[in-house]
Design a protein around this motif. Structure first.
Motif, PDB file in Angstrom:
ATOM      1  N   GLU A   1       1.204  -1.125  -0.354  1.00 62.59           N
ATOM      2  CA  GLU A   1       0.199  -0.351  -0.265  1.00 62.59           C
ATOM      3  C   GLU A   1       0.882   0.904  -0.081  1.00 62.59           C
ATOM      4  O   GLU A   1       0.440   2.507  -0.356  1.00 62.59           O
ATOM      5  CB  GLU A   1      -1.320  -0.143   0.857  1.00 62.59           C
ATOM      6  N   GLU A   2       1.661   1.212   0.636  1.00 68.74           N
ATOM      7  CA  GLU A   2       3.257   2.284   0.608  1.00 68.74           C
ATOM      8  C   GLU A   2       3.440   2.551  -0.106  1.00 68.74           C
ATOM      9  O   GLU A   2       3.575   3.564  -1.187  1.00 68.74           O
ATOM     10  CB  GLU A   2       3.573   2.534   1.911  1.00 68.74           C
ATOM     11  N   ALA A   3       3.569   1.380  -1.278  1.00 72.90           N
ATOM     12  CA  ALA A   3       4.508   1.623  -2.617  1.00 72.90           C
ATOM     13  C   ALA A   3       3.686   2.135  -3.375  1.00 72.90           C
ATOM     14  O   ALA A   3       3.662   3.071  -4.154  1.00 72.90           O
ATOM     15  CB  ALA A   3       4.703   0.298  -2.794  1.00 72.90           C
ATOM     16  N   ARG A   4       2.344   1.782  -3.726  1.00 71.13           N
ATOM     17  CA  ARG A   4       1.059   1.896  -4.659  1.00 71.13           C
ATOM     18  C   ARG A   4       1.091   3.166  -4.197  1.00 71.13           C
ATOM     19  O   ARG A   4       1.020   4.472  -5.083  1.00 71.13           O
ATOM     20  CB  ARG A   4      -0.546   1.318  -4.338  1.00 71.13           C
ATOM     21  N   ARG A   5       1.199   4.105  -3.031  1.00 69.10           N
ATOM     22  CA  ARG A   5       0.559   5.666  -3.045  1.00 69.10           C
ATOM     23  C   ARG A   5       1.917   6.421  -3.202  1.00 69.10           C
ATOM     24  O   ARG A   5       1.897   7.005  -4.248  1.00 69.10           O
ATOM     25  CB  ARG A   5       0.745   5.840  -1.541  1.00 69.10           C
ATOM     26  N   HIS A   6       2.562   5.856  -3.011  1.00 72.50           N
ATOM     27  CA  HIS A   6       4.331   6.354  -3.321  1.00 72.50           C
ATOM     28  C   HIS A   6       4.362   6.346  -5.180  1.00 72.50           C
ATOM     29  O   HIS A   6       4.667   7.164  -6.206  1.00 72.50           O
ATOM     30  CB  HIS A   6       6.176   6.019  -3.544  1.00 72.50           C
ATOM     31  N   PHE A   7       4.075   5.267  -5.892  1.00 72.66           N
ATOM     32  CA  PHE A   7       3.710   5.797  -7.141  1.00 72.66           C
ATOM     33  C   PHE A   7       2.752   5.628  -8.538  1.00 72.66           C
ATOM     34  O   PHE A   7       2.438   6.845  -9.138  1.00 72.66           O
ATOM     35  CB  PHE A   7       4.026   4.392  -7.999  1.00 72.66           C
ATOM     36  N   LEU A   8       1.655   6.210  -6.683  1.00 76.01           N
ATOM     37  CA  LEU A   8       0.380   7.037  -7.626  1.00 76.01           C
ATOM     38  C   LEU A   8       0.395   8.665  -7.664  1.00 76.01           C
ATOM     39  O   LEU A   8       0.846   9.312  -8.668  1.00 76.01           O
ATOM     40  CB  LEU A   8      -0.434   6.698  -6.802  1.00 76.01           C
ATOM     41  N   ALA A   9       1.842   9.115  -6.591  1.00 75.34           N
ATOM     42  CA  ALA A   9       2.315  10.425  -6.159  1.00 75.34           C
ATOM     43  C   ALA A   9       3.042  10.782  -7.433  1.00 75.34           C
ATOM     44  O   ALA A   9       3.402  11.502  -8.068  1.00 75.34           O
ATOM     45  CB  ALA A   9       2.207  11.037  -5.071  1.00 75.34           C
ATOM     46  N   LYS A  10       3.870   9.686  -7.905  1.00 76.94           N
ATOM     47  CA  LYS A  10       5.222   9.701  -8.462  1.00 76.94           C
ATOM     48  C   LYS A  10       4.315  10.347 -10.170  1.00 76.94           C
ATOM     49  O   LYS A  10       4.409  11.050 -11.046  1.00 76.94           O
ATOM     50  CB  LYS A  10       6.146   9.068  -9.133  1.00 76.94           C
TER      51      LYS A  10
END
Length: 151
Positions: free
Chosen positions: A20-29
């Motif tokens: 979930e943390e990775a998903r938020r990071h990549f969506l922010a990117k």
């Protein structure tokens, strides 16, 4: 001869983020970046809601630029020079390529003026590498980096 096996891993030395943390990071990117292929497809399909801005020098723009892109060198971005742009549109900035941060600087300036903005990663270098058409005085096949102007 291959190296002896080692229990150490450069990749795994720092633990991977939770999914979930990775998903938020990549969506922010993705919320602040786009790429040449996506820009080209949206331009080809006549999509609205964004404006492509070449932030290199006027000379570099004249030689080669993304079809339909506006030219606004990054150091000239002010409330006055952007007054003709709609804040309803997303501004897509680009410069020379991965080794140039002019589009990053420009994106920060646009954002400070209240624009929504994305940076086209890879710049004109990757636009050309992917085979997309350009406008300007440079002949097709001319190297992108014949000279470098200020951004």
């Amino acid at each position: 001869m291959s190296a002896a096996p080692s229990p150490f891993s450069f990749i795994l030395e720092t633990p991977a983020a939770a999914p979930e943390e990775a998903r938020r990071h990549f969506l922010a990117k993705l919320s602040v970046e786009t790429d040449p292929a996506d820009v080209q497809l949206d331009l080809e399909r006549g999509k609205k809601g964004f404006v492509v801005v070449d932030v290199r020098s006027k000379e570099a723009y004249a030689e080669r630029h993304v079809p339909g892109a506006l030219n606004l060198p990054s150091r000239t971005i002010t409330a006055e020079t952007t007054s003709h742009l709609s804040k309803d549109d997303v501004i897509v900035t680009y410069c020379w390529g991965p080794g140039c941060n002019g589009s990053t600087k420009a994106a920060a300036r646009f954002a400070a003026l209240g624009f929504r903005v994305k940076e086209m990663i890879g710049g004109i270098e990757y636009w050309v590498k992917e085979g997309h058409a350009t406008e300007g005085t440079a002949a097709r096949g001319t190297p992108v980096y014949t000279k470098r102007g200020d951004t």
